[in-house]
Design an enzyme around this catalytic site. Sequence first.
Site, PDB file in Angstrom:
ATOM      1  CG  MET A 176      33.677  75.087  33.815  1.00 32.16           C
ATOM      2  SD  MET A 176      33.026  76.971  34.056  1.00 32.16           S
ATOM      3  CE  MET A 176      32.718  76.859  32.374  1.00 32.16           C
ATOM      4  CB  VAL A 177      32.144  69.410  37.623  1.00 27.84           C
ATOM      5  CG1 VAL A 177      30.925  68.462  37.941  1.00 27.84           C
ATOM      6  CG2 VAL A 177      33.383  68.970  37.269  1.00 27.84           C
ATOM      7  CD  GLU A 213      38.027  64.656  36.259  1.00 21.58           C
ATOM      8  OE1 GLU A 213      38.871  64.548  36.311  1.00 21.58           O
ATOM      9  OE2 GLU A 213      37.149  66.432  37.262  1.00 21.58           O
ATOM     10  CB  CYS A 230      40.450  68.724  39.464  1.00 17.62           C
ATOM     11  SG  CYS A 230      38.828  68.266  40.606  1.00 17.62           S
ATOM     12  CE  LYS A 255      41.175  74.384  33.282  1.00 23.57           C
ATOM     13  NZ  LYS A 255      41.676  74.507  34.773  1.00 23.57           N
ATOM     14  CG  HIS A 278      43.216  77.516  37.492  1.00 27.26           C
ATOM     15  ND1 HIS A 278      42.211  77.086  37.117  1.00 27.26           N
ATOM     16  CD2 HIS A 278      44.017  77.927  38.551  1.00 27.26           C
ATOM     17  CE1 HIS A 278      41.615  78.313  38.476  1.00 27.26           C
ATOM     18  NE2 HIS A 278      42.283  78.020  39.135  1.00 27.26           N
ATOM     19  CG  ASN A 301      41.901  78.669  33.365  1.00 30.71           C
ATOM     20  OD1 ASN A 301      41.610  77.401  34.422  1.00 30.71           O
ATOM     21  ND2 ASN A 301      40.258  78.586  33.379  1.00 30.71           N
ATOM     22  N   GLY A 356      41.244  83.760  35.154  1.00 31.91           N
ATOM     23  CA  GLY A 356      40.876  85.242  35.376  1.00 31.91           C
ATOM     24  C   GLY A 356      39.175  85.452  35.244  1.00 31.91           C
ATOM     25  NE  ARG A 396      35.044  79.685  40.676  1.00 36.90           N
ATOM     26  CZ  ARG A 396      34.525  78.747  41.254  1.00 36.90           C
ATOM     27  NH1 ARG A 396      32.971  78.967  41.539  1.00 36.90           N
ATOM     28  NH2 ARG A 396      35.493  77.478  42.078  1.00 36.90           N
TER      29      ARG A 396
END
Length: 484
Positions: free
Chosen positions: A42-43, A66, A140, A179, A207, A238, A240, A266
Amino acid sequence: MQQLNPRFHSMLRLPLQALRKFSSMKTRPRLDYRNKLILAPMVRVGTLPMRLLALEMGADIVYTEELVDLKLIKSIRRPNPALGTVDFVDPSDGTIVFRTCTQETSRLVLQIGTSDAERALAVGQLVQRDISGLDINMGCPKEFSIKGGMGAALLSDPDKAALILRTLCSGLDIPVTCKIRILPDVEETIDLVQKLAATGIAAIAVHGRTREERPQHAAHPDVLRAVAEAVDIPVIANGGSKNMNSYEDLRKFQVECGAASVMVARAAQINVSIFRPEGLLPMDELIEKYLRLCVDYDNAPHNTKYCVQSILRELQETPRGKRFLQCQTLQQICEIWQLGDYCRRKQRELKTLGNSGRAEVEPPEAQAKRQKLEEAATAISDEYAGVICRNMPFLRSTYPSDNHLPKTQLYVHAARVGKSPPAYETQQCDKLFRSICTYDGQRYSSSFWEKNKKQAEQGAALVALLHLGQLEAEVLRDNGSLLN
């Protein structure tokens, strides 16, 4: 065209065996991606303090945010004995591109954004001694990544994606993963995953949304299950977080997707103690733990603030939250959670140990600039004593209004005592600025390099006000404006 580090070019000319010897990576157990709870990349969130806290809370593997390949290639690897870390530093402005430590090495995966197999390999060779896995971002959907041919753009070019992964798998001593996001068609998604799995990667994170879908859209666990059944390598589920409020929810999502492991973004950003089987920690306890790690590892204040904001969420609108939003330094943030003394004590300790923070940053050519400054100061008439310097950053949050800013205060002081207004001369070195304030025949400057011209001028005025007795040194030390 952007210039690459010469070291990058020389590495590309080395044969594979020489590259592996160059890495001098210590032998350690190979990272296993099965039945793991993983902190997602996560950025601005996946920096060292949050990664360490996630591990403390029960995560098995943590991913960095990233990092773009060109940014890492230009950086300088620098051990930091004071912090017990290895830092990859941007030489143009002294910022930390990537910081890690031995406490996380065996469970750390670095994610890079790349569109080029050779650049990706060069990055892998630079960092593999300090990590246990390398991941390629192929999911992304943000414009920056897409325009650069990175992230989800690679979903539209499976051959290039496969080439990058094959190059890394054959050239690195650590496991390689990627990913991705699912495609609109299930069979196309399965075909893509099978193609990527055939490159030799150790696992694949998927994702459960398409490139166009966003967090408000429901994930597609049925597609993830179909993918997991179609390949032999571990599939990491990823996407959820929308339905994740507890540790049990993580395991439920893993089972629902038929996945080997589950990756959380998140939900962990909001409360990283979601990895705890014993349950969530109270918010303030979590923030205090996080802040201690930020102090221990000299984390950037703006990054610390961003992560605390993610935890506070709507509580930013409370009186305490609004006070927090005005903070600019770690010290100011820590004061709100009764960690002010700890922060002061630790920062003094780290400085004694030789930690070089942003306060000591000098960009390339700064030494030559400083020499010119000193020469200019001695070249003028003897009535000038030279440039008076103090290490004083300008912290906007310490001034309630524009009428209280250092430049305004100095201007008002000059008018009150009948002196000419101060004048400013600003220098720029790469991305950093430093200003000289000339007032009443004396020149003043802060040795703290600021990130813009206006801040540099305010810093110089601050030095002048201190020297003129208009400000108290003790007050400035307490609010972080006077570093030495």
